[in-house]
Design an enzyme around this catalytic site. Sequence first.
Site, PDB file in Angstrom:
ATOM      1  N   MET A   1      47.089  38.683  38.725  1.00 55.98           N
ATOM      2  CA  MET A   1      46.289  39.748  39.296  1.00 55.98           C
ATOM      3  C   MET A   1      45.405  40.229  38.380  1.00 55.98           C
ATOM      4  SD  MET A   1      49.600  41.874  41.138  1.00 55.98           S
ATOM      5  CE  MET A   1      48.642  42.798  42.082  1.00 55.98           C
TER       6      MET A   1
ATOM      7  N   GLY B   1      43.589  43.086  38.994  1.00 51.82           N
ATOM      8  CA  GLY B   1      43.428  44.485  39.193  1.00 51.82           C
ATOM      9  C   GLY B   1      42.513  44.741  40.336  1.00 51.82           C
ATOM     10  N   GLY B   2      41.795  43.647  40.682  1.00 54.33           N
ATOM     11  CA  GLY B   2      40.555  43.830  41.668  1.00 54.33           C
ATOM     12  C   GLY B   2      41.214  43.715  42.899  1.00 54.33           C
ATOM     13  N   VAL B   3      40.163  43.606  44.093  1.00 53.13           N
ATOM     14  CA  VAL B   3      40.840  43.538  45.453  1.00 53.13           C
ATOM     15  C   VAL B   3      41.193  42.153  45.941  1.00 53.13           C
ATOM     16  CG1 VAL B   3      38.370  43.076  46.414  1.00 53.13           C
ATOM     17  CG2 VAL B   3      40.379  44.140  47.657  1.00 53.13           C
ATOM     18  N   ASP B   4      40.514  41.360  45.237  1.00 53.55           N
ATOM     19  CA  ASP B   4      40.840  39.706  45.620  1.00 53.55           C
ATOM     20  C   ASP B   4      42.224  39.590  45.520  1.00 53.55           C
ATOM     21  OD1 ASP B   4      38.234  39.394  46.793  1.00 53.55           O
ATOM     22  OD2 ASP B   4      37.595  39.053  44.690  1.00 53.55           O
ATOM     23  N   SER B   5      42.516  39.593  44.290  1.00 52.29           N
ATOM     24  CA  SER B   5      43.865  39.240  43.675  1.00 52.29           C
ATOM     25  C   SER B   5      44.935  40.079  44.367  1.00 52.29           C
ATOM     26  CB  SER B   5      44.170  39.038  42.191  1.00 52.29           C
ATOM     27  OG  SER B   5      43.830  40.137  41.579  1.00 52.29           O
TER      28      SER B   5
ATOM     29  N   LEU C   1      46.967  39.830  32.740  1.00 54.68           N
ATOM     30  CA  LEU C   1      46.424  39.350  31.255  1.00 54.68           C
ATOM     31  C   LEU C   1      45.735  40.423  30.552  1.00 54.68           C
ATOM     32  CD1 LEU C   1      45.684  35.764  31.659  1.00 54.68           C
ATOM     33  CD2 LEU C   1      47.922  36.722  31.159  1.00 54.68           C
TER      34      LEU C   1
ATOM     35  N   CYS D   1      37.801  30.469  30.259  1.00 55.02           N
ATOM     36  CA  CYS D   1      38.892  31.343  30.460  1.00 55.02           C
ATOM     37  C   CYS D   1      39.697  30.830  31.461  1.00 55.02           C
ATOM     38  CB  CYS D   1      38.267  32.748  30.744  1.00 55.02           C
ATOM     39  SG  CYS D   1      39.655  34.037  31.049  1.00 55.02           S
TER      40      CYS D   1
ATOM     41  N   GLY E   1      43.088  34.903  43.257  1.00 57.60           N
ATOM     42  CA  GLY E   1      42.273  35.537  44.238  1.00 57.60           C
ATOM     43  C   GLY E   1      40.900  34.595  44.159  1.00 57.60           C
TER      44      GLY E   1
ATOM     45  N   CYS F   1      33.576  40.009  31.263  1.00 52.64           N
ATOM     46  CA  CYS F   1      34.501  40.913  30.807  1.00 52.64           C
ATOM     47  C   CYS F   1      34.383  41.614  29.470  1.00 52.64           C
ATOM     48  CB  CYS F   1      36.044  40.477  31.296  1.00 52.64           C
ATOM     49  SG  CYS F   1      36.649  39.177  30.172  1.00 52.64           S
TER      50      CYS F   1
END
Length: 380
Positions: free
Chosen positions: A25, A27-31, A50, A118, A142, A215
């Site tokens: 996860m 923190g975005g909408v996809d995951s 992470l 990554c 996601g 990021c």
Amino acid sequence: MPRDLPLNSLGLPKAPADTRVVVAMSGGVDSSVVAAVLKDEGYDVVGVTLQLYDHGAALAKKGACCAGRDIHDARRVAEAMGFPHYVLDYENTFREAVIEEFADAYLAGATPVPCIRCNERVKFKDLLATAKDLDADCMATGHYIQRKMGAKGAELHRAVDAARDQSYFLFSTTQEQLDYLRFPLGHLASKADTRALAAKYGLSVADKPDSQDICFVPNGNYASVIEKLRPGAADPGDIVDLEGRILGQHRGVIHYTIGQRKGLGIGGLGDPLYVVRLDPETRRVIVGPKEALSTRVVPVREINWLGDEPFDSRPEWELEVRVRSTRQPRPALVRPLSATTAEVTLFEPEDGISPGQACVFHAPEGGPRVFGGGWIWRGY
């Protein structure tokens, strides 16, 4: 494991309640939608986020994954849907495996793609190992890509939504990883479908904007990050033509990329000039006409092959290849030099091919299957 049970939606012969899934996860909408859908289907969901760098410094930075705000958002989704959520400190791993190489690659005149590293070295290696330590049956993400079962096992396929397809960034996913990973969003027709699912589950991130930047690179300013990591990296030097004649001065090789035309500060010299090569050792930026950017032969190494037979079992493969994330796959001959190196010959030349970018192998004639790929390591 019982073999007489029908396969669940994740392709495993277990009831969802008996199937533990670790969801990566961001923190975005996809995951977040992946986690919510799997929880709603009755799976034993465990969310893991992470922390990849000092999120205290990143709290004010929007548009990047894994910052403090995103950790908070992931935790809220887990609380709302009723599954456990853990935050793992991967700062040292991320710095060593991704950020340091990013800086070194730029200093060497390459144009790196840290998101691929990554996935390869952190998410699909260390995080995947953590998922197995948690006795998870699989790990879900996601990403917009599809995993399909073929005659020889799990295959990687492009997402249904071509605009969201992330196969370029996932070419280095190994067969072993692919056997364990799941990508529940790859079949969706559009991002609107994902947001509709987020709204259906009442997720707080339903309208959260997509992340745009790398990021750890605020506002896409790569050079400022490199200068902090490698003091002196922005030393000035000469801008020269293909014959070595000095045309002007530049403010540091790290400010330039192959194919760049604007911002060279050498206008008024006739036809437009483009950056065709970077020479960090002599601190030279070499420029030339647009035709000097055209390349047909591309050397590739660190190849990850996802075909049904060994990569070097044939003298050549006729595939389509993508040499930049923003380009469409183009027909090419891929000639193995070993199990992990190749010479790729494009049927039609492409401009601005740069060391440090990926060369991703796709099925010929627009087929959806992804056959892996490798790293472009020098220009001819």
